[in-house]
Design an enzyme around this catalytic site. Structure first.
Site, mmCIF file in Angstrom:
data_model
loop_
_atom_site.group_PDB
_atom_site.id
_atom_site.type_symbol
_atom_site.label_atom_id
_atom_site.label_comp_id
_atom_site.label_asym_id
_atom_site.label_seq_id
_atom_site.Cartn_x
_atom_site.Cartn_y
_atom_site.Cartn_z
ATOM 1 N N HIS A 168 0.824 -1.213 0.000
ATOM 2 C CA HIS A 168 0.000 0.000 0.000
ATOM 3 C C HIS A 168 0.858 1.262 0.000
ATOM 4 C CE1 HIS A 168 -3.172 -2.862 1.567
ATOM 5 N NE2 HIS A 168 -3.648 -2.408 0.431
ATOM 6 N N CYS A 217 5.310 14.418 -7.458
ATOM 7 C CA CYS A 217 4.520 15.440 -8.125
ATOM 8 C C CYS A 217 3.598 14.759 -9.131
ATOM 9 C CB CYS A 217 5.447 16.430 -8.834
ATOM 10 S SG CYS A 217 4.543 17.632 -9.830
ATOM 11 N N CYS A 275 4.871 16.464 -12.851
ATOM 12 C CA CYS A 275 6.169 16.175 -13.475
ATOM 13 C C CYS A 275 6.822 14.898 -12.951
ATOM 14 C CB CYS A 275 7.119 17.361 -13.311
ATOM 15 S SG CYS A 275 7.788 17.564 -11.647
ATOM 16 N N CYS A 312 4.561 21.070 -5.846
ATOM 17 C CA CYS A 312 5.914 20.813 -6.329
ATOM 18 C C CYS A 312 6.674 22.138 -6.430
ATOM 19 C CB CYS A 312 5.836 20.140 -7.699
ATOM 20 S SG CYS A 312 7.404 19.857 -8.522
ATOM 21 N N SER A 335 -3.918 -6.324 10.638
ATOM 22 C CA SER A 335 -4.854 -6.254 9.516
ATOM 23 C C SER A 335 -6.185 -6.879 9.912
ATOM 24 C CB SER A 335 -4.290 -6.987 8.295
ATOM 25 O OG SER A 335 -5.271 -7.066 7.280
HETATM 26 ZN ZN LIG Z 1 6.393 18.916 -10.447
#
Ligand SMILES: [Zn+2]
Length: 140
Positions: free
Chosen positions: A12, A20, A23, A44, A83
């Site tokens: 997970h 980001c 990008c 970012c 869990s």
């Molecule tokens: Zn970025």
């Protein structure tokens, strides 16, 4: 991982890094943590895109599922720790284990994907207390 395990599949994801969404630049924990205090939605510093923690949200694909499935299918002993066994596909993995299964979970667990007879030990314990008891039993 803190104890030295090298082969860890974070199915997970983890909060140790973020990336980001525009990008794909990856940021370490300290950078993304600091950024989250500068603005409500962290962005970012290179392109202004939104940063997302490297964790799997509901509806996204889990990571390393094939590797985890292979390990489960080959395991002589499988620990299910902390869990409730309710969220798939991870909840399917214990049923693939031919070996003994130890479940350590303080709360209720689901038997929807794992028959109770497949569970060798079900410890409804606090995780730390359970493994301290195992360590002490190993010294005797
Ligand atoms: Zn970025």
């Amino acid at each position: 991982q803190k104890a030295g395990s090298k082969k860890v599949y974070e199915i997970h994801g983890s909060t140790w890094q973020s990336y980001c969404t525009s990008c794909s630049e990856v940021f370490d924990y300290e950078t993304s943590y600091a950024q989250s205090f500068k603005e409500d939605v962290p962005h970012c510093e290179k392109c202004g895109g939104v940063l997302k923690p490297d964790i799997v949200f509901f509806g996204e694909n889990v990571k390393h599922l094939y590797e985890c499935q292979t390990l489960a299918e080959e395991a002589d002993l499988l620990f299910v720790v902390g869990s409730s066994l309710t969220v798939t596909p991870a909840a399917f993995l214990p049923s693939m284990c031919p070996g003994k299964i130890v479940v350590v979970n303080k709360g209720d667990i689901s038997y929807a994907y794992l028959h109770p007879q497949k569970i060798f030990i079900h410890a409804e314990w606090d995780i730390d207390d359970f493994f301290k008891a195992v360590e002490e039993a190993g010294r005797e």
